[in-house]
Scaffold this motif. Structure first.
Motif, PDB file in Angstrom:
ATOM      1  N   ALA A   7      37.939  22.947  -6.500  1.00  0.00           N
ATOM      2  CA  ALA A   7      37.491  23.881  -5.458  1.00  0.00           C
ATOM      3  C   ALA A   7      36.161  24.529  -5.853  1.00  0.00           C
ATOM      4  O   ALA A   7      35.281  24.714  -5.001  1.00  0.00           O
ATOM      5  CB  ALA A   7      38.566  24.946  -5.213  1.00  0.00           C
ATOM      6  N   LEU A  10      33.472  22.053  -5.124  1.00  0.00           N
ATOM      7  CA  LEU A  10      33.186  22.008  -3.684  1.00  0.00           C
ATOM      8  C   LEU A  10      32.261  23.155  -3.290  1.00  0.00           C
ATOM      9  O   LEU A  10      31.294  22.962  -2.554  1.00  0.00           O
ATOM     10  CB  LEU A  10      34.485  22.096  -2.874  1.00  0.00           C
ATOM     11  CG  LEU A  10      35.299  20.824  -2.756  1.00  0.00           C
ATOM     12  CD1 LEU A  10      36.670  21.134  -2.181  1.00  0.00           C
ATOM     13  CD2 LEU A  10      34.558  19.814  -1.871  1.00  0.00           C
ATOM     14  N   HIS A  11      32.578  24.346  -3.774  1.00  0.00           N
ATOM     15  CA  HIS A  11      31.749  25.511  -3.446  1.00  0.00           C
ATOM     16  C   HIS A  11      30.331  25.339  -3.975  1.00  0.00           C
ATOM     17  O   HIS A  11      29.361  25.561  -3.254  1.00  0.00           O
ATOM     18  CB  HIS A  11      32.372  26.790  -4.007  1.00  0.00           C
ATOM     19  CG  HIS A  11      31.540  27.995  -3.731  1.00  0.00           C
ATOM     20  ND1 HIS A  11      30.850  28.629  -4.721  1.00  0.00           N
ATOM     21  CD2 HIS A  11      31.256  28.650  -2.584  1.00  0.00           C
ATOM     22  CE1 HIS A  11      30.185  29.639  -4.196  1.00  0.00           C
ATOM     23  NE2 HIS A  11      30.411  29.675  -2.909  1.00  0.00           N
ATOM     24  N   ARG A  16      31.465  25.637   1.329  1.00  0.00           N
ATOM     25  CA  ARG A  16      32.158  26.923   1.190  1.00  0.00           C
ATOM     26  C   ARG A  16      33.479  26.947   1.937  1.00  0.00           C
ATOM     27  O   ARG A  16      34.467  27.476   1.442  1.00  0.00           O
ATOM     28  CB  ARG A  16      31.272  28.058   1.701  1.00  0.00           C
ATOM     29  CG  ARG A  16      30.113  28.387   0.809  1.00  0.00           C
ATOM     30  CD  ARG A  16      29.155  29.349   1.491  1.00  0.00           C
ATOM     31  NE  ARG A  16      29.810  30.521   2.016  1.00  0.00           N
ATOM     32  CZ  ARG A  16      29.602  31.744   1.581  1.00  0.00           C
ATOM     33  NH1 ARG A  16      28.740  31.972   0.628  1.00  0.00           N
ATOM     34  NH2 ARG A  16      30.236  32.765   2.112  1.00  0.00           N
ATOM     35  N   ALA A  19      36.120  24.889   0.138  1.00  0.00           N
ATOM     36  CA  ALA A  19      36.463  25.593  -1.094  1.00  0.00           C
ATOM     37  C   ALA A  19      37.352  26.791  -0.781  1.00  0.00           C
ATOM     38  O   ALA A  19      38.370  27.013  -1.437  1.00  0.00           O
ATOM     39  CB  ALA A  19      35.191  26.041  -1.823  1.00  0.00           C
ATOM     40  N   THR A  49      33.176  32.720  -1.876  1.00  0.00           N
ATOM     41  CA  THR A  49      33.192  31.906  -0.655  1.00  0.00           C
ATOM     42  C   THR A  49      33.247  32.743   0.613  1.00  0.00           C
ATOM     43  O   THR A  49      33.238  32.193   1.715  1.00  0.00           O
ATOM     44  CB  THR A  49      34.391  30.931  -0.645  1.00  0.00           C
ATOM     45  OG1 THR A  49      35.605  31.668  -0.503  1.00  0.00           O
ATOM     46  CG2 THR A  49      34.423  30.064  -1.907  1.00  0.00           C
TER      47      THR A  49
END
Length: 164
Positions: A7, A10-11, A16, A19, A49
């Motif tokens: 995660a 991903l961010h 965002r 995530a 996020t």
């Protein structure tokens, strides 16, 4: 931790929303009492996020609460002891940045004082130097009026630096 790391990636890769969705799922899967280190980590990154500064502050406060629960010896720190201690300066730095975004200069200054008080827990490496430098930058932004109404946190109109 692998799923938390995914995660985070991903961010950092710019997704965002995904995530945030993954952090939310991980948050609901963790045990409030048994998974404090994981909850601290999830909340710490979940805050980044958020689109609303008040939501970001709420998640950063959750991260701090989980770290404090570990620190108060309600659970065994185990292998996470050093990681949690070195996370405190970043937790306080993020809280200070949240308060700047919300226009509360006094609260931001208090959190920066708390961050500085925990700097001895940081390693003498790139992470530690990054946190120290981020504290200095945020202090300068506050001195330059970043917490005043309409003041940009990073001195531009493009948002904030990525805090550790």
């Amino acid at each position: 931790m692998v799923r938390i790391g995914q995660a985070i990636m991903l961010h950092r890769g710019g997704d965002r929303e995904e995530a945030r969705n993954r952090f939310a799922a991980l948050w609901t899967e963790t045990d409030v009492d048994a998974d404090l280190f994981h909850r601290c980590t999830i909340a710490h990154y979940m805050a980044d996020t958020q689109d609303d500064p008040a939501d970001e502050l709420a998640w950063d406060l959750r991260a701090l609460a989980a770290a404090d629960a570990l620190d108060q010896d309600r659970v065994s720190w185990g292998e996470h002891q050093l990681a949690v201690r070195s996370l405190y300066p970043s937790l306080y730095l993020n809280l200070a940045a949240d308060h700047v975004k919300l226009g509360d200069e006094e609260a931001a200054r208090q959190e920066l004082e708390r961050a500085r008080a925990k700097l001895d827990a940081l390693p003498a490496d790139a992470y530690g130097e990054g946190i120290r430098a981020a504290i200095e930058r945020l202090e300068k932004r506050i001195a330059d009026g970043a917490a005043s109404p309409g003041g940009a946190v990073d001195g531009s109109s493009g948002g904030t630096d990525q805090l550790p």
